[in-house]
Every structure is written in C-alpha cells, then in structure tokens.
Design a protein around this motif. Sequence first.
Motif, PDB file in Angstrom:
ATOM      1  N   MET A   1       0.960  -1.391   0.008  1.00 26.25           N
ATOM      2  CA  MET A   1       0.100   0.151  -0.262  1.00 26.25           C
ATOM      3  C   MET A   1       1.133   1.312  -0.055  1.00 26.25           C
ATOM      4  SD  MET A   1      -2.450   1.254   2.967  1.00 26.25           S
ATOM      5  CE  MET A   1      -4.060   2.876   3.040  1.00 26.25           C
ATOM      6  N   GLY A   2       0.811   1.579  -1.000  1.00 22.39           N
ATOM      7  CA  GLY A   2       0.918   3.729  -0.736  1.00 22.39           C
ATOM      8  C   GLY A   2       0.622   4.638   0.143  1.00 22.39           C
ATOM      9  N   PHE A   3       1.187   5.502  -0.028  1.00 23.50           N
ATOM     10  CA  PHE A   3       1.071   6.706   0.713  1.00 23.50           C
ATOM     11  C   PHE A   3       0.049   7.959   0.033  1.00 23.50           C
ATOM     12  CE2 PHE A   3       5.610   7.107  -0.312  1.00 23.50           C
ATOM     13  CZ  PHE A   3       5.777   8.605  -0.512  1.00 23.50           C
ATOM     14  N   THR A   4       0.007   8.915   0.440  1.00 21.27           N
ATOM     15  CA  THR A   4      -0.283  10.083  -0.774  1.00 21.27           C
ATOM     16  C   THR A   4       0.291  11.179   0.023  1.00 21.27           C
ATOM     17  OG1 THR A   4      -2.381  10.240   1.257  1.00 21.27           O
ATOM     18  CG2 THR A   4      -2.763   9.264  -1.155  1.00 21.27           C
ATOM     19  N   LEU A   5       0.149  12.144  -0.705  1.00 18.19           N
ATOM     20  CA  LEU A   5       1.187  13.705   0.348  1.00 18.19           C
ATOM     21  C   LEU A   5       0.198  14.127   0.731  1.00 18.19           C
ATOM     22  CD1 LEU A   5       3.359  15.134  -1.797  1.00 18.19           C
ATOM     23  CD2 LEU A   5       1.932  16.289  -2.427  1.00 18.19           C
ATOM     24  N   ARG A   6      -1.254  14.036   1.234  1.00 14.95           N
ATOM     25  CA  ARG A   6      -1.690  13.799   2.045  1.00 14.95           C
ATOM     26  C   ARG A   6      -0.896  13.835   3.479  1.00 14.95           C
ATOM     27  NH1 ARG A   6      -3.823  17.995   3.591  1.00 14.95           N
ATOM     28  NH2 ARG A   6      -4.581  18.894   1.126  1.00 14.95           N
ATOM     29  N   ASP A   7      -0.514  12.524   3.257  1.00 16.72           N
ATOM     30  CA  ASP A   7       0.111  11.864   4.814  1.00 16.72           C
ATOM     31  C   ASP A   7       1.475  12.018   4.535  1.00 16.72           C
ATOM     32  OD1 ASP A   7      -2.784   9.612   4.539  1.00 16.72           O
ATOM     33  OD2 ASP A   7      -1.132   8.465   3.155  1.00 16.72           O
ATOM     34  N   ILE A   8       2.316  13.078   4.264  1.00 15.76           N
ATOM     35  CA  ILE A   8       2.943  13.249   4.399  1.00 15.76           C
ATOM     36  C   ILE A   8       3.577  15.441   4.494  1.00 15.76           C
ATOM     37  CG2 ILE A   8       4.352  11.217   3.288  1.00 15.76           C
ATOM     38  CD1 ILE A   8       5.464  13.062   1.483  1.00 15.76           C
ATOM     39  N   VAL A   9       4.633  15.005   5.624  1.00 15.71           N
ATOM     40  CA  VAL A   9       5.046  16.706   5.253  1.00 15.71           C
ATOM     41  C   VAL A   9       6.587  16.825   4.908  1.00 15.71           C
ATOM     42  CG1 VAL A   9       5.287  18.934   7.134  1.00 15.71           C
ATOM     43  CG2 VAL A   9       3.754  17.319   7.355  1.00 15.71           C
ATOM     44  N   PRO A  10       5.915  17.512   3.537  1.00 21.31           N
ATOM     45  CA  PRO A  10       7.583  17.426   2.716  1.00 21.31           C
ATOM     46  C   PRO A  10       8.260  18.562   3.024  1.00 21.31           C
ATOM     47  CG  PRO A  10       5.706  18.149   1.488  1.00 21.31           C
ATOM     48  CD  PRO A  10       5.075  17.878   2.936  1.00 21.31           C
ATOM     49  N   TRP A  11       9.614  17.924   3.928  1.00 19.84           N
ATOM     50  CA  TRP A  11      10.583  19.145   4.746  1.00 19.84           C
ATOM     51  C   TRP A  11      11.461  18.740   4.461  1.00 19.84           C
ATOM     52  CZ3 TRP A  11       7.963  23.342   5.399  1.00 19.84           C
ATOM     53  CH2 TRP A  11       8.671  24.474   5.928  1.00 19.84           C
ATOM     54  N   GLY A  12      12.424  19.633   3.895  1.00 18.01           N
ATOM     55  CA  GLY A  12      14.303  18.830   3.678  1.00 18.01           C
ATOM     56  C   GLY A  12      14.729  19.915   5.091  1.00 18.01           C
ATOM     57  N   ARG A  13      16.235  19.909   4.718  1.00 17.22           N
ATOM     58  CA  ARG A  13      17.637  20.464   4.848  1.00 17.22           C
ATOM     59  C   ARG A  13      17.877  21.716   4.288  1.00 17.22           C
ATOM     60  NH1 ARG A  13      15.212  20.756   9.910  1.00 17.22           N
ATOM     61  NH2 ARG A  13      14.580  19.173  11.516  1.00 17.22           N
ATOM     62  N   ASN A  14      19.470  22.496   4.761  1.00 17.68           N
ATOM     63  CA  ASN A  14      19.686  22.841   3.963  1.00 17.68           C
ATOM     64  C   ASN A  14      21.726  22.464   3.766  1.00 17.68           C
ATOM     65  OD1 ASN A  14      21.015  24.293   6.502  1.00 17.68           O
ATOM     66  ND2 ASN A  14      19.419  25.459   6.005  1.00 17.68           N
ATOM     67  N   LEU A  15      22.508  22.637   3.698  1.00 17.73           N
ATOM     68  CA  LEU A  15      23.568  22.632   3.401  1.00 17.73           C
ATOM     69  C   LEU A  15      24.611  22.411   5.042  1.00 17.73           C
ATOM     70  CD1 LEU A  15      26.214  21.918   2.257  1.00 17.73           C
ATOM     71  CD2 LEU A  15      27.119  23.725   1.125  1.00 17.73           C
ATOM     72  N   GLY A  16      24.109  24.254   5.535  1.00 17.37           N
ATOM     73  CA  GLY A  16      24.864  24.345   6.464  1.00 17.37           C
ATOM     74  C   GLY A  16      24.049  22.922   7.943  1.00 17.37           C
ATOM     75  N   GLU A  17      23.142  22.763   7.432  1.00 21.10           N
ATOM     76  CA  GLU A  17      22.394  22.151   8.835  1.00 21.10           C
ATOM     77  C   GLU A  17      22.971  20.280   8.820  1.00 21.10           C
ATOM     78  OE1 GLU A  17      17.679  23.080   9.469  1.00 21.10           O
ATOM     79  OE2 GLU A  17      18.447  22.756   7.401  1.00 21.10           O
ATOM     80  N   TYR A  18      22.976  20.027   7.180  1.00 23.21           N
ATOM     81  CA  TYR A  18      23.113  18.563   7.059  1.00 23.21           C
ATOM     82  C   TYR A  18      24.868  18.816   7.234  1.00 23.21           C
ATOM     83  CZ  TYR A  18      19.664  16.087   4.138  1.00 23.21           C
ATOM     84  OH  TYR A  18      18.976  15.756   3.396  1.00 23.21           O
ATOM     85  N   ARG A  19      25.453  20.100   7.346  1.00 27.18           N
ATOM     86  CA  ARG A  19      27.004  19.535   7.810  1.00 27.18           C
ATOM     87  C   ARG A  19      27.064  18.923   8.944  1.00 27.18           C
ATOM     88  NH1 ARG A  19      31.250  22.415   3.431  1.00 27.18           N
ATOM     89  NH2 ARG A  19      32.816  21.782   5.713  1.00 27.18           N
ATOM     90  N   ARG A  20      26.098  19.727   9.657  1.00 22.53           N
ATOM     91  CA  ARG A  20      26.323  19.867  11.709  1.00 22.53           C
ATOM     92  C   ARG A  20      25.746  18.637  11.547  1.00 22.53           C
ATOM     93  NH1 ARG A  20      24.156  25.160  10.565  1.00 22.53           N
ATOM     94  NH2 ARG A  20      22.089  24.903  11.447  1.00 22.53           N
ATOM     95  N   PHE A  21      24.709  18.097  11.318  1.00 19.99           N
ATOM     96  CA  PHE A  21      24.123  16.559  11.292  1.00 19.99           C
ATOM     97  C   PHE A  21      25.500  15.909  11.348  1.00 19.99           C
ATOM     98  CE2 PHE A  21      19.383  18.220  10.561  1.00 19.99           C
ATOM     99  CZ  PHE A  21      19.366  18.735  11.265  1.00 19.99           C
ATOM    100  N   PHE A  22      26.052  15.467  10.365  1.00 21.03           N
ATOM    101  CA  PHE A  22      26.498  14.833   9.676  1.00 21.03           C
ATOM    102  C   PHE A  22      28.155  14.525  10.252  1.00 21.03           C
ATOM    103  CE2 PHE A  22      22.010  14.377   7.083  1.00 21.03           C
ATOM    104  CZ  PHE A  22      21.998  13.049   8.225  1.00 21.03           C
ATOM    105  N   GLY A  23      28.593  16.527  10.884  1.00 28.95           N
ATOM    106  CA  GLY A  23      30.062  16.686  10.672  1.00 28.95           C
ATOM    107  C   GLY A  23      30.789  16.317   8.949  1.00 28.95           C
ATOM    108  N   LEU A  24      29.961  16.708   8.302  1.00 27.91           N
ATOM    109  CA  LEU A  24      30.711  16.182   6.723  1.00 27.91           C
ATOM    110  C   LEU A  24      32.098  17.392   7.002  1.00 27.91           C
ATOM    111  CD1 LEU A  24      26.772  16.088   4.576  1.00 27.91           C
ATOM    112  CD2 LEU A  24      29.082  14.613   5.119  1.00 27.91           C
TER     113      LEU A  24
END
Length: 111
Positions: A1-24
């Motif tokens: 069973m798939g999901f619908t777009l209504r079921d999700i909150v599409p949100w992402g992160r920026n470069l600075g956040e990725y660098r901090r989160f993952f120690g890049l």
Amino acid sequence: MGFTLRDIVPWGRNLGEYRRFFGLTNNDLNKKILACADGPASFNAELTALSGSYISIDPVYTFSAKQIKSRIDEATQSVFEQLRNRIDYRIEKVKYEFQKGGNKQLRIFQS
C-alpha cells in the motif's frame, strides 16, 4: 500500500544543517553522496551549485514538483506553529536556523 501526499509533510534541510548533523567536512562534500528519504532538501541544490555529486532517493519524488510545492505550502504554517510551540530558551538558535533555513529551502524549491 502506497502513501498519499496528504499523509506526509515534505520538508528538508540545507547544506549548513547537513554539515552540522553529519559532521560533513569539505573533503566529504567532494565525495559522491546518496541521501535516502531526505525530502525536498535544499542541500541537493546547494551542493550541486558547488559542483558536488549528490543523489536523492525519496518516495515523495513520485509526485510532481507542483504537487510537492502545494503540499509544502499547506504544511509550512503548521510546521512553524508546532516548532514555535515547542522551542524553549535553550534552543533559540535552532529556531532561528530552522526558520532561516526553511525560508531558504522554499525559495530554492520555488526557483
């Protein structure tokens, strides 16, 4: 069973956040990066602009850009309200970065 777009909150992160989160490091950013279920993150656009190699795999991309943008527009108010309601004085910087990053992500996604 798939999901619908209504079921999700599409949100992402920026470069600075990725660098901090993952120690890049700068060296890490010169490698090929695979991201799974990362949503419409501006990290992809920012790294691509720096000539980085990045592949994003997310089920949300089964929807059109117009559908994703519409869902982001619907969810943005709720996301910011929930964030404001749960942040205390110890993480004001995160609140600021999130709002700043969220606005940047929306501008990048809309371009």
